[in-house]
Design an enzyme around this catalytic site. Structure first.
Site, mmCIF file in Angstrom:
data_model
loop_
_atom_site.group_PDB
_atom_site.id
_atom_site.type_symbol
_atom_site.label_atom_id
_atom_site.label_comp_id
_atom_site.label_asym_id
_atom_site.label_seq_id
_atom_site.Cartn_x
_atom_site.Cartn_y
_atom_site.Cartn_z
ATOM 1 N N CYS A 4 1.045 17.951 80.460
ATOM 2 C CA CYS A 4 1.127 16.811 79.539
ATOM 3 C C CYS A 4 -0.217 16.593 78.841
ATOM 4 C CB CYS A 4 1.540 15.549 80.292
ATOM 5 S SG CYS A 4 1.423 14.063 79.274
ATOM 6 N N CYS A 7 -1.854 13.202 79.659
ATOM 7 C CA CYS A 7 -2.463 13.204 80.996
ATOM 8 C C CYS A 7 -3.824 13.884 80.935
ATOM 9 C CB CYS A 7 -1.574 13.926 81.997
ATOM 10 S SG CYS A 7 -0.124 12.992 82.512
ATOM 11 N N ASP A 30 -5.718 8.013 67.360
ATOM 12 C CA ASP A 30 -4.681 9.005 67.059
ATOM 13 C C ASP A 30 -5.274 10.112 66.181
ATOM 14 O OD1 ASP A 30 -1.278 8.844 66.979
ATOM 15 O OD2 ASP A 30 -2.286 10.244 65.623
ATOM 16 N N HIS A 46 1.197 9.254 84.603
ATOM 17 C CA HIS A 46 2.438 9.609 83.911
ATOM 18 C C HIS A 46 3.623 8.923 84.611
ATOM 19 C CE1 HIS A 46 4.290 12.770 81.135
ATOM 20 N NE2 HIS A 46 5.295 12.055 81.587
ATOM 21 N N ASN A 88 7.642 4.886 70.067
ATOM 22 C CA ASN A 88 8.707 5.813 69.726
ATOM 23 C C ASN A 88 9.299 6.354 71.016
ATOM 24 O OD1 ASN A 88 8.388 5.723 66.879
ATOM 25 N ND2 ASN A 88 6.649 7.118 67.015
ATOM 26 N N HIS A 99 4.938 11.197 77.110
ATOM 27 C CA HIS A 99 4.169 10.338 78.029
ATOM 28 C C HIS A 99 4.133 8.989 77.328
ATOM 29 C CE1 HIS A 99 0.280 9.874 80.653
ATOM 30 N NE2 HIS A 99 0.513 8.696 80.082
ATOM 31 N N HIS A 101 3.693 5.769 75.359
ATOM 32 C CA HIS A 101 2.504 5.298 74.629
ATOM 33 C C HIS A 101 2.915 4.276 73.599
ATOM 34 C CE1 HIS A 101 4.094 8.895 72.610
ATOM 35 N NE2 HIS A 101 3.729 8.330 71.464
ATOM 36 N N HIS A 103 1.588 2.762 69.832
ATOM 37 C CA HIS A 103 0.703 2.914 68.683
ATOM 38 C C HIS A 103 0.244 1.518 68.278
ATOM 39 C CE1 HIS A 103 2.115 7.097 67.552
ATOM 40 N NE2 HIS A 103 3.150 6.700 68.273
HETATM 41 P P1 DGP Z 1 4.858 9.922 68.928
HETATM 42 O O1 DGP Z 1 5.530 10.422 67.701
HETATM 43 O O2 DGP Z 1 5.112 8.429 69.112
HETATM 44 O O3 DGP Z 1 5.187 10.718 70.171
HETATM 45 O O4 DGP Z 1 3.293 10.055 68.628
HETATM 46 C C1 DGP Z 1 2.421 10.901 69.278
HETATM 47 C C2 DGP Z 1 1.088 10.760 68.595
HETATM 48 O O5 DGP Z 1 0.120 11.460 69.352
HETATM 49 C C3 DGP Z 1 1.008 11.301 67.181
HETATM 50 O O6 DGP Z 1 0.769 10.226 66.278
HETATM 51 C C4 DGP Z 1 -0.172 12.261 67.192
HETATM 52 C C5 DGP Z 1 -0.861 11.958 68.487
HETATM 53 N N1 DGP Z 1 -1.440 13.110 69.136
HETATM 54 C C6 DGP Z 1 -0.790 14.231 69.524
HETATM 55 N N2 DGP Z 1 -1.645 15.089 70.113
HETATM 56 C C7 DGP Z 1 -2.863 14.467 70.116
HETATM 57 C C8 DGP Z 1 -4.148 14.852 70.586
HETATM 58 O O7 DGP Z 1 -4.373 15.933 71.147
HETATM 59 N N3 DGP Z 1 -5.162 13.956 70.399
HETATM 60 C C9 DGP Z 1 -4.965 12.754 69.797
HETATM 61 N N4 DGP Z 1 -6.027 11.945 69.661
HETATM 62 N N5 DGP Z 1 -3.758 12.360 69.351
HETATM 63 C C10 DGP Z 1 -2.738 13.217 69.495
#
Ligand code: DGP
Length: 115
Positions: A4, A7, A30, A46, A88, A99, A101, A103
């Protein structure tokens, strides 16, 4: 969860721009910001994949995430102007990381679209 990405971020195994952490939560910028300020807040462990996993025993973590969102909003100076908080869950919502989360978006007028 060994594979993950969130994680690994929470454990410091993948670099990120960390904004805040406490006993339960970890907050970071993000990688693909959708507003001037776009922070992800995750449970360190997790515990949940999405909303479908929330139950009476683990629902306290949702409150911890929202409390962290309040602290982060104050830290970033966007608490007074307003924030939008999104989770989401699942395919139709295009959840890409399994995992749980939230926003936290702000720092600019985000319009009236999508609630
Ligand atoms: P969701 O669509 O709700 O699952 O959003 C996942 C978010 O995670 C997306 O906006 C981009 C972000 N994201 C994915 N991989 C990484 C990463 O490696 N680092 C960071 N900072 N954000 C990430």
């Amino acid at each position: 969860m060994d594979d993950c990405i969130f994680c690994k971020i929470a454990k410091g195994q993948i670099p990120c721009t960390k904004v805040y952490e406490d006993e339960y939560t970890f907050a970071f910028k993000d990688i693909n910001p959708q507003a001037k300020q776009h922070i992800l807040i995750i449970p360190k462990e997790h515990i949940l994949t999405g909303l479908n996993d929330v139950n009476d025993d683990n629902s306290y973590i949702i409150g911890k995430l929202f409390y962290a969102a309040k602290i982060v909003s104050e830290m970033l100076g966007i608490d007074k102007s307003g924030v939008r908080i999104i989770n989401n869950t699942g395919k139709d919502a295009h959840q890409s990381v399994q995992h749980f989360h939230i926003h936290v978006l702000g720092g600019e007028d985000m319009g009236e679209g999508l609630v």
